[in-house]
Design a protein around this motif. Structure first.
Motif, PDB file in Angstrom:
ATOM      1  N   SER A 176     -17.726 -18.689  36.712  1.00 60.31           N
ATOM      2  CA  SER A 176     -19.151 -18.522  36.425  1.00 60.31           C
ATOM      3  C   SER A 176     -19.402 -17.047  36.108  1.00 60.31           C
ATOM      4  O   SER A 176     -18.551 -16.193  36.372  1.00 60.31           O
ATOM      5  CB  SER A 176     -19.995 -18.947  37.630  1.00 60.31           C
ATOM      6  OG  SER A 176     -19.791 -18.027  38.689  1.00 60.31           O
ATOM      7  N   LEU A 177     -20.581 -16.761  35.608  1.00 65.65           N
ATOM      8  CA  LEU A 177     -20.891 -15.362  35.276  1.00 65.65           C
ATOM      9  C   LEU A 177     -20.920 -14.491  36.530  1.00 65.65           C
ATOM     10  O   LEU A 177     -20.599 -13.307  36.484  1.00 65.65           O
ATOM     11  CB  LEU A 177     -22.238 -15.298  34.544  1.00 65.65           C
ATOM     12  CG  LEU A 177     -22.547 -14.007  33.807  1.00 65.65           C
ATOM     13  CD1 LEU A 177     -21.480 -13.683  32.773  1.00 65.65           C
ATOM     14  CD2 LEU A 177     -23.918 -14.102  33.116  1.00 65.65           C
ATOM     15  N   ASP A 178     -21.269 -15.094  37.680  1.00 64.88           N
ATOM     16  CA  ASP A 178     -21.249 -14.321  38.926  1.00 64.88           C
ATOM     17  C   ASP A 178     -19.894 -14.388  39.620  1.00 64.88           C
ATOM     18  O   ASP A 178     -19.773 -14.070  40.814  1.00 64.88           O
ATOM     19  CB  ASP A 178     -22.396 -14.710  39.865  1.00 64.88           C
ATOM     20  CG  ASP A 178     -22.564 -16.199  40.073  1.00 64.88           C
ATOM     21  OD1 ASP A 178     -22.075 -16.987  39.231  1.00 64.88           O
ATOM     22  OD2 ASP A 178     -23.183 -16.605  41.073  1.00 64.88           O
ATOM     23  N   GLY A 179     -18.872 -14.778  38.875  1.00 63.75           N
ATOM     24  CA  GLY A 179     -17.506 -14.601  39.363  1.00 63.75           C
ATOM     25  C   GLY A 179     -16.983 -15.662  40.309  1.00 63.75           C
ATOM     26  O   GLY A 179     -15.998 -15.443  40.989  1.00 63.75           O
ATOM     27  N   ARG A 180     -17.616 -16.845  40.362  1.00 64.88           N
ATOM     28  CA  ARG A 180     -17.116 -17.900  41.245  1.00 64.88           C
ATOM     29  C   ARG A 180     -16.207 -18.850  40.456  1.00 64.88           C
ATOM     30  O   ARG A 180     -16.559 -19.267  39.356  1.00 64.88           O
ATOM     31  CB  ARG A 180     -18.259 -18.748  41.797  1.00 64.88           C
ATOM     32  CG  ARG A 180     -19.352 -17.941  42.426  1.00 64.88           C
ATOM     33  CD  ARG A 180     -19.249 -17.944  43.928  1.00 64.88           C
ATOM     34  NE  ARG A 180     -20.409 -17.287  44.473  1.00 64.88           N
ATOM     35  CZ  ARG A 180     -20.355 -16.274  45.328  1.00 64.88           C
ATOM     36  NH1 ARG A 180     -19.209 -15.819  45.763  1.00 64.88           N
ATOM     37  NH2 ARG A 180     -21.454 -15.716  45.768  1.00 64.88           N
ATOM     38  N   ILE A 181     -15.068 -19.191  41.075  1.00 64.11           N
ATOM     39  CA  ILE A 181     -14.196 -20.196  40.450  1.00 64.11           C
ATOM     40  C   ILE A 181     -14.221 -21.511  41.216  1.00 64.11           C
ATOM     41  O   ILE A 181     -13.701 -22.510  40.760  1.00 64.11           O
ATOM     42  CB  ILE A 181     -12.741 -19.702  40.336  1.00 64.11           C
ATOM     43  CG1 ILE A 181     -12.143 -19.441  41.727  1.00 64.11           C
ATOM     44  CG2 ILE A 181     -12.650 -18.467  39.448  1.00 64.11           C
ATOM     45  CD1 ILE A 181     -10.634 -19.429  41.730  1.00 64.11           C
ATOM     46  N   ALA A 182     -14.808 -21.497  42.407  1.00 64.47           N
ATOM     47  CA  ALA A 182     -14.888 -22.707  43.231  1.00 64.47           C
ATOM     48  C   ALA A 182     -16.000 -22.513  44.256  1.00 64.47           C
ATOM     49  O   ALA A 182     -16.426 -21.382  44.511  1.00 64.47           O
ATOM     50  CB  ALA A 182     -13.562 -22.965  43.943  1.00 64.47           C
ATOM     51  N   LEU A 183     -16.449 -23.617  44.828  1.00 64.20           N
ATOM     52  CA  LEU A 183     -17.469 -23.566  45.877  1.00 64.20           C
ATOM     53  C   LEU A 183     -17.021 -24.461  47.039  1.00 64.20           C
ATOM     54  O   LEU A 183     -16.249 -25.406  46.824  1.00 64.20           O
ATOM     55  CB  LEU A 183     -18.815 -24.069  45.340  1.00 64.20           C
ATOM     56  CG  LEU A 183     -19.532 -23.175  44.319  1.00 64.20           C
ATOM     57  CD1 LEU A 183     -20.795 -23.860  43.818  1.00 64.20           C
ATOM     58  CD2 LEU A 183     -19.862 -21.807  44.932  1.00 64.20           C
ATOM     59  N   PRO A 184     -17.516 -24.196  48.257  1.00 63.70           N
ATOM     60  CA  PRO A 184     -17.152 -25.070  49.381  1.00 63.70           C
ATOM     61  C   PRO A 184     -17.536 -26.519  49.083  1.00 63.70           C
ATOM     62  O   PRO A 184     -18.608 -26.785  48.528  1.00 63.70           O
ATOM     63  CB  PRO A 184     -17.989 -24.494  50.537  1.00 63.70           C
ATOM     64  CG  PRO A 184     -18.221 -23.062  50.154  1.00 63.70           C
ATOM     65  CD  PRO A 184     -18.355 -23.059  48.652  1.00 63.70           C
ATOM     66  N   ASP A 185     -16.629 -27.435  49.422  1.00 62.83           N
ATOM     67  CA  ASP A 185     -16.877 -28.861  49.205  1.00 62.83           C
ATOM     68  C   ASP A 185     -18.093 -29.309  50.017  1.00 62.83           C
ATOM     69  O   ASP A 185     -18.147 -29.092  51.230  1.00 62.83           O
ATOM     70  CB  ASP A 185     -15.619 -29.636  49.624  1.00 62.83           C
ATOM     71  CG  ASP A 185     -15.825 -31.134  49.558  1.00 62.83           C
ATOM     72  OD1 ASP A 185     -16.644 -31.589  48.745  1.00 62.83           O
ATOM     73  OD2 ASP A 185     -15.149 -31.847  50.345  1.00 62.83           O
ATOM     74  N   ALA A 186     -19.043 -29.943  49.338  1.00 67.03           N
ATOM     75  CA  ALA A 186     -20.295 -30.347  49.992  1.00 67.03           C
ATOM     76  C   ALA A 186     -20.058 -31.394  51.077  1.00 67.03           C
ATOM     77  O   ALA A 186     -20.916 -31.613  51.940  1.00 67.03           O
ATOM     78  CB  ALA A 186     -21.260 -30.899  48.941  1.00 67.03           C
ATOM     79  N   ASN A 187     -18.881 -32.056  51.057  1.00 66.46           N
ATOM     80  CA  ASN A 187     -18.608 -33.090  52.061  1.00 66.46           C
ATOM     81  C   ASN A 187     -18.008 -32.534  53.350  1.00 66.46           C
ATOM     82  O   ASN A 187     -17.557 -33.292  54.220  1.00 66.46           O
ATOM     83  CB  ASN A 187     -17.659 -34.149  51.483  1.00 66.46           C
ATOM     84  CG  ASN A 187     -18.298 -34.867  50.318  1.00 66.46           C
ATOM     85  OD1 ASN A 187     -19.485 -35.214  50.368  1.00 66.46           O
ATOM     86  ND2 ASN A 187     -17.553 -35.051  49.246  1.00 66.46           N
ATOM     87  N   GLY A 188     -17.959 -31.200  53.446  1.00 64.04           N
ATOM     88  CA  GLY A 188     -17.528 -30.585  54.697  1.00 64.04           C
ATOM     89  C   GLY A 188     -16.045 -30.724  54.998  1.00 64.04           C
ATOM     90  O   GLY A 188     -15.644 -30.712  56.161  1.00 64.04           O
ATOM     91  N   THR A 189     -15.210 -30.866  53.976  1.00 65.35           N
ATOM     92  CA  THR A 189     -13.759 -30.969  54.215  1.00 65.35           C
ATOM     93  C   THR A 189     -13.158 -29.619  54.583  1.00 65.35           C
ATOM     94  O   THR A 189     -12.015 -29.544  55.010  1.00 65.35           O
ATOM     95  CB  THR A 189     -13.045 -31.464  52.939  1.00 65.35           C
ATOM     96  OG1 THR A 189     -13.422 -30.596  51.849  1.00 65.35           O
ATOM     97  CG2 THR A 189     -13.406 -32.901  52.603  1.00 65.35           C
TER      98      THR A 189
END
Ligand SMILES: NC(=O)c1ccc[n+]([C@@H]2O[C@H](COP(=O)([O-])OP(=O)(O)OC[C@H]3O[C@@H](n4cnc5c(N)ncnc54)[C@H](OP(=O)(O)O)[C@@H]3O)[C@@H](O)[C@H]2O)c1
Length: 277
Positions: free
Chosen positions: A45-58
């Protein structure tokens, strides 16, 4: 949706097709004299994220739909088509086991990518690149499908060969390579793979695998897709994580394309950076 993208660099600006962009461009830089060529690829992303925490809490992180897109994925697959071997991580295998990975490891056998499998055949390459997994913990399960095409699968680890997990992997057909310390070094990764004849090595691992390669300055080329979207999110990694590098790694822009069609017109920039030599 247009297949056309615009070349911004090098000049002059021209229109070209997205499909085939990385497949038909020479993978190796024109002045390349080295033996083993190591490259990697990220979408950010433009703010430098390649991944985000899984919303399912894994507890795992995943590439969000806000940046992943089929046009970038096509280019990811084209880069994989060039490879003799893919480097991946224990983290990827945990993500895959949880059903969170984008795909099984390329080259994809899905219909839209059948030309890439044909291309490999035409080049005299095996159907699939071999695989090397970096993992200290050995806390993962390898998909049996990886062995189906006669792929060689290496696991590069600092764990003891007598560990239960190590023995299980070897029984499955894995070639287990062990190294001292708490993490495998980038130099060791390239040396053991080069000694086994691998010449085009595509790292599809994440930010710690990239750091491993950069710390020993063994990454030759970085392909970086930037989606001009700000997505925020605490705990989402960027392309490079871990301790600061002892020596910064300087890259130079070799090509830059603007793809105006990704994400329904949000667009994306497709950059290739080569290590300054
Ligand atoms: N947007 C993108 O383009 C992109 C690209 C790649 C990955 N990602 C995302 O980034 C996140 C993290 O990716 P990832 O887990 O595949 O990669 P990673 O963060 O680079 O790798 C993590 C794991 O790899 C192993 N590892 C890395 N370097 C090692 C070394 N030098 N020696 C031994 N083991 C090493 C370790 O496994 P063990 O814990 O098993 O020891 C470590 O936990 C995921 O959400 C993934 O989807 C995004």
């Amino acid at each position: 949706m247009s297949d056309l993208i615009t070349r911004l660099w090098p000049n002059p600006t021209t229109q070209t097709a997205l499909r085939g962009l990385y497949l038909n461009s020479p993978l190796l830089p024109p002045d390349w004299t080295g033996q083993t060529f190591v490259y990697s690829n990220f979408v950010t992303s433009l703010d430098g994220r390649i991944a985000l925490p899984d919303a399912n809490g894994t507890g795992l992180t995943v590439v969000p739909d806000s940046i992943a897109n089929p046009r970038d994925w096509r280019l990811f697959q084209e880069l994989a088509a060039h490879a003799d071997l893919l480097i991946t991580s224990g983290g990827y295998l945990r993500e895959f086991a949880a059903g969170l990975a984008q795909d099984s490891l390329p080259v994809s056998t899905d219909a839209p990518y059948s030309d890439l499998l044909e291309w490999r055949r035409d080049q005299g390459l095996p159907a699939q690149p071999d695989v090397a997994v970096l993992s200290s913990s050995l806390d993962f399960v390898l998909p049996d499908a990886w062995f189906a095409d006669g792929r060689r699968v290496f696991v590069l680890t600092t764990a003891d060969t007598a560990d239960t997990a190590a023995l299980q992997l070897q029984a499955q057909g894995v070639e287990l390579l062990t190294f001292p310390g708490t993490a495998v070094s980038g130099r060791a990764v390239v040396d053991v793979l080069a000694a086994r004849g691998y010449r085009r090595i595509y790292s599809v691992g994440g930010p710690y695998v990239l750091r491993t390669l950069l710390a020993d300055n063994v990454l030759d080329t970085l392909f970086l897709t930037t989606v001009p979207r700000l997505i925020g999110g605490t705990g989402g990694p960027g392309i490079l994580e871990g301790l600061p590098l002892d020596c910064p790694v300087d890259l130079q822009l070799s090509s830059l394309y603007y793809d105006g069609s990704a994400h329904e017109g949000v667009g994306q920039l497709l950059a290739r950076y080569d290590r300054r030599r």
